[in-house]
Design a protein around this motif. Structure first.
Motif, PDB file in Angstrom:
ATOM      1  N   UNK A  28     -47.413  70.760  56.329  1.00  0.00           N
ATOM      2  CA  UNK A  28     -47.091  72.166  56.134  1.00  0.00           C
ATOM      3  C   UNK A  28     -47.636  72.674  54.810  1.00  0.00           C
ATOM      4  N   UNK A  29     -47.522  71.856  53.767  1.00  0.00           N
ATOM      5  CA  UNK A  29     -48.053  72.241  52.460  1.00  0.00           C
ATOM      6  C   UNK A  29     -49.568  72.405  52.512  1.00  0.00           C
ATOM      7  N   UNK A  30     -50.255  71.448  53.152  1.00  0.00           N
ATOM      8  CA  UNK A  30     -51.718  71.524  53.270  1.00  0.00           C
ATOM      9  C   UNK A  30     -52.127  72.762  54.050  1.00  0.00           C
TER      10      UNK A  30
ATOM     11  N   UNK B 108     -58.455  80.930  53.284  1.00  0.00           N
ATOM     12  CA  UNK B 108     -59.219  81.551  54.347  1.00  0.00           C
ATOM     13  C   UNK B 108     -59.372  80.760  55.614  1.00  0.00           C
ATOM     14  N   UNK B 109     -58.768  79.595  55.754  1.00  0.00           N
ATOM     15  CA  UNK B 109     -58.884  78.834  56.999  1.00  0.00           C
ATOM     16  C   UNK B 109     -58.114  79.542  58.107  1.00  0.00           C
TER      17      UNK B 109
ATOM     18  N   UNK C 247     -56.380  72.121  61.417  1.00  0.00           N
ATOM     19  CA  UNK C 247     -57.455  71.394  62.079  1.00  0.00           C
ATOM     20  C   UNK C 247     -57.317  69.912  61.727  1.00  0.00           C
ATOM     21  N   UNK C 248     -58.353  69.145  62.000  1.00  0.00           N
ATOM     22  CA  UNK C 248     -58.281  67.702  61.756  1.00  0.00           C
ATOM     23  C   UNK C 248     -58.097  67.380  60.284  1.00  0.00           C
ATOM     24  N   UNK C 249     -58.701  68.200  59.408  1.00  0.00           N
ATOM     25  CA  UNK C 249     -58.562  67.924  57.974  1.00  0.00           C
ATOM     26  C   UNK C 249     -57.106  68.065  57.513  1.00  0.00           C
ATOM     27  N   UNK C 250     -56.359  68.932  58.167  1.00  0.00           N
ATOM     28  CA  UNK C 250     -54.935  69.087  57.822  1.00  0.00           C
ATOM     29  C   UNK C 250     -54.186  67.779  58.024  1.00  0.00           C
TER      30      UNK C 250
ATOM     31  N   UNK D 105     -61.175  73.881  52.530  1.00  0.00           N
ATOM     32  CA  UNK D 105     -61.094  75.220  53.098  1.00  0.00           C
ATOM     33  C   UNK D 105     -62.158  76.136  52.494  1.00  0.00           C
ATOM     34  N   UNK D 106     -62.348  76.054  51.173  1.00  0.00           N
ATOM     35  CA  UNK D 106     -63.352  76.894  50.520  1.00  0.00           C
ATOM     36  C   UNK D 106     -64.747  76.539  50.975  1.00  0.00           C
ATOM     37  N   UNK D 107     -65.047  75.273  51.176  1.00  0.00           N
ATOM     38  CA  UNK D 107     -66.383  74.852  51.599  1.00  0.00           C
ATOM     39  C   UNK D 107     -66.672  75.195  53.053  1.00  0.00           C
ATOM     40  N   UNK D 108     -65.613  75.107  53.888  1.00  0.00           N
ATOM     41  CA  UNK D 108     -65.821  75.300  55.319  1.00  0.00           C
ATOM     42  C   UNK D 108     -65.859  76.787  55.688  1.00  0.00           C
ATOM     43  N   UNK D 109     -65.133  77.601  54.911  1.00  0.00           N
ATOM     44  CA  UNK D 109     -65.059  79.014  55.296  1.00  0.00           C
ATOM     45  C   UNK D 109     -65.604  79.919  54.200  1.00  0.00           C
TER      46      UNK D 109
END
Length: 351
Positions: free
Chosen positions: A60-62, A70-71, A75-78, A347-351
């Motif tokens: 939940x924190x992630x 901005x995600x 997803x899987x990274x979570x 999140x910053x790199x992906x979006x």
């Protein structure tokens, strides 16, 4: 009881393999193979609930951090980041369980040999013990562990005691260590409630017939004295200045209850009963009962031991409360910091 215990068994090296074998035998004897399996299963269940619950909170924190950057959602990274966050907790839990079990096995091993060497009896577990002190009239799931009894000279009993109270549907576990001496002299029933700092609150109460009794002087700073009004004079005669001084020195962190020909010294948490200093303390309490409360005569003189600085220093370590260290706090914060940073970067790199 003896004025001095032979504590060689508490100091001698222990063969871990032998202690483990005796520990397993003791568990089977107390609960059978099904009890051993149930105990192991309960530990696994508790650990799983702890790790899964922490994992859910970590996820939940992630997710919150990812959404802030901005995600579109989880997803899987979570899941991966949350899983990495709880790995240290899982490792700590496993290591804690293993260390705790080994410490228990060594403790059982030492206590069994210590009691044999001193002519005492040892019982690993007694469920729902019945004793006259108020401590034993509250709560449920009541268990006296590592119960040691002696009958020579001064009958006594000592154990670490666990019980639970309930606030609504919330279970509140409690522990205590009690020392009980049998006396021959008719002593007035009374309760001394400690006023020491850093002592957890107790879940038991005094008998409704007892009322506060002001003794005067510094003793009232250390203890609240309670007794029935008709016993006021007898209590004052018993609690002489010398008795007050010894009680403050030896039992200042404990509650004291005199009831039905027994004297109870009750610490509000479990004490390390395999430490030689613990049994020095029992010796000193026995001397207090012999020479100053029961007044039946004996070989021990409390004043000499109370004035012994080395014994006083060792006794103080018994009541030292474990505090959360700075390294432990940092160890808890590192996984949280890792999760926040990793979630923000991905999140910053992906979006």
């Amino acid at each position: 009881m003896t004025s001095r215990f032979d504590d060689v068994a508490l100091r001698a090296p222990v063969d871990p393999a032998l202690a483990r074998a005796e520990g397993r035998e003791l568990v089977r004897h107390e609960g059978g193979r099904s009890g051993e399996a149930a105990a192991g299963g309960w530990i696994v269940f508790q650990s799983a609930v702890l790790v899964v619950g922490a994992g859910a909170l970590a996820a939940l924190c992630v997710l919150m951090v990812q959404l802030m950057f901005g995600a579109p959602g989880a997803d899987a990274t979570t899941v991966v980041i949350a899983g990495l966050m709880v790995v240290p907790l899982a490792v700590m839990r496993i290591r804690g369980v293993v260390r705790g079990r080994r410490a228990s096995e060594v403790g059982w091993y030492r206590l069994r040999r210590f009691t044999e060497a001193n002519g005492m009896s040892y019982t690993a577990v007694e469920k729902d013990p019945v004793r006259p002190a108020a401590l034993f009239r509250v709560g449920s799931l009541r268990v006296a562990g590592d119960l040691v009894t002696g009958t020579a000279h001064r009958p006594f009993e000592v154990a670490n005691y666990a019980y639970s109270t309930w606030t609504g549907s919330t279970r509140m576990p409690h522990t205590a260590c009690y020392v009980m001496f049998t006396v021959r002299t008719a002593l007035p029933p009374m309760t001394l409630v400690t006023a020491a700092r850093d002592v957890p609150s107790c879940a038991w109460g005094v008998p409704p017939s007892h009322r506060p009794l002001v003794m005067g002087g510094s003793f009232d700073v250390h203890f609240q004295v309670l007794c029935a009004p008709q016993d006021d004079d007898a209590v004052r005669r018993l609690l002489t200045p010398a008795v007050q001084e010894t009680l403050v020195e030896l039992a200042g962190n404990c509650d004291v209850e005199i009831v039905d020909g027994r004297v109870f010294f009750i610490a509000r948490w479990a004490l390390p009963n395999t430490a030689p200093a613990f049994w020095e303390w029992i010796e000193d309490l026995a001397a207090l009962v012999d020479e100053q409360l029961d007044r039946q005569g004996g070989s021990a003189v409390p004043g000499r031991r109370v004035a012994d600085e080395a014994r006083r220093s060792r006794r103080a370590t018994l009541f030292a409360r474990t505090r959360l260290r700075g390294t432990a706090v940092v160890g808890c914060l590192i996984p949280l910091l890792f999760g926040v940073v990793a979630a923000a970067l991905t999140s910053a790199n992906m979006w």
